[in-house]
Scaffold this active site. Structure first.
Site, PDB file in Angstrom:
ATOM      1  N   ASN A 110     150.685 162.077 133.732  1.00 51.41           N
ATOM      2  CA  ASN A 110     150.320 160.778 134.385  1.00 51.41           C
ATOM      3  C   ASN A 110     149.053 160.595 134.630  1.00 51.41           C
ATOM      4  OD1 ASN A 110     151.476 158.459 135.696  1.00 51.41           O
ATOM      5  ND2 ASN A 110     151.087 159.661 137.811  1.00 51.41           N
ATOM      6  N   HIS A 112     146.638 158.455 137.659  1.00 53.47           N
ATOM      7  CA  HIS A 112     146.911 157.814 138.899  1.00 53.47           C
ATOM      8  C   HIS A 112     145.590 157.229 139.532  1.00 53.47           C
ATOM      9  CE1 HIS A 112     148.655 156.257 142.486  1.00 53.47           C
ATOM     10  NE2 HIS A 112     148.024 157.050 143.258  1.00 53.47           N
TER      11      HIS A 112
END
Ligand code: GRF
Length: 201
Positions: A110, A112
């Protein structure tokens, strides 16, 4: 010569990070191939980017009759058909449960737009910008991490970059700077991971 790593990219919006990956694959900076692009939104511009690049793309939306776990299992089964080495959440706006994550242990990554432990969840850039203007922080950053569980924007860190705020910078200017750093960090981190993956294969 080893085969290029297979990447499945999950998006929900503009797809500028997807584009950074596509460009890096095309230029040879990444020894990888994007095998599928999946969006949680039908109108995501990232789907247009995928089509323009000739990549199989699809929109995956949860039916009302299915539970989150059922949706995640359906998504995992679909993603599995592309036999990806890694799944990259590049702006994917749904939290994935263990029904998805257990299918791809240590393979879901991920991105972010904040530093570890700071501003998890939605509107991280807006919240960081506001915190700077209240005099609470001097810098923010971006990070790339593994997704082991449902913890939001939290997991073993793969890479991070700090970004200092600049006085008199508009939110739009700040956001553009964050995106630029994100693109660089994502490609750089993927390059490192893919090389390590090949060495340990
Ligand atoms: C990025 O800021 C990413 O960190 C966040 O969503 C945004 C996606 O941007 N999770 P884009 O769709 O790649 O342009």
């Amino acid at each position: 010569m080893t085969n290029p790593s297979r990447l499945a990219i999950l998006i929900s919006g503009n797809g500028s990070n997807l584009q950074a990956i596509l460009d890096a694959c095309n230029s040879g900076q990444l020894s990888a191939k994007v095998v599928t692009v999946i969006s949680s939104r039908a109108t995501a511009y990232g789907l247009v980017r995928a089509r323009n690049a000739g990549i199989e793309s699809s929109c995956f939306i949860k039916h009302e009759y299915e539970s989150r776990q059922e949706f995640d299992a359906r998504l995992a089964a679909y993603v599995s058909t592309f036999v990806p080495d890694f799944i990259i959440l590049a702006g994917w706006m749904r939290i994935l449960s263990s029904s998805f994550l257990s299918t791809f242990p240590n393979r879901v990554i991920n991105l972010h737009p904040a530093l570890p432990g700071m501003f998890p969840g939605l509107q991280a850039m807006e919240r960081a910008y506001d915190a700077y203007h209240r005099g609470e922080i001097t810098h923010t950053g971006v990070m790339v991490h593994l997704v082991p569980d449902e913890g939001v924007d939290n997991g073993p860190l793969l890479g991070q970059r700090e970004i200092r705020f600049q006085a008199d910078e508009s939110f739009e200017q700040f956001k553009a700077r964050v995106h630029e750093v994100e693109h660089q960090l994502l490609v750089h981190t993927l390059k490192t991971i893919l090389e390590e993956n090949i060495r340990s294969a």
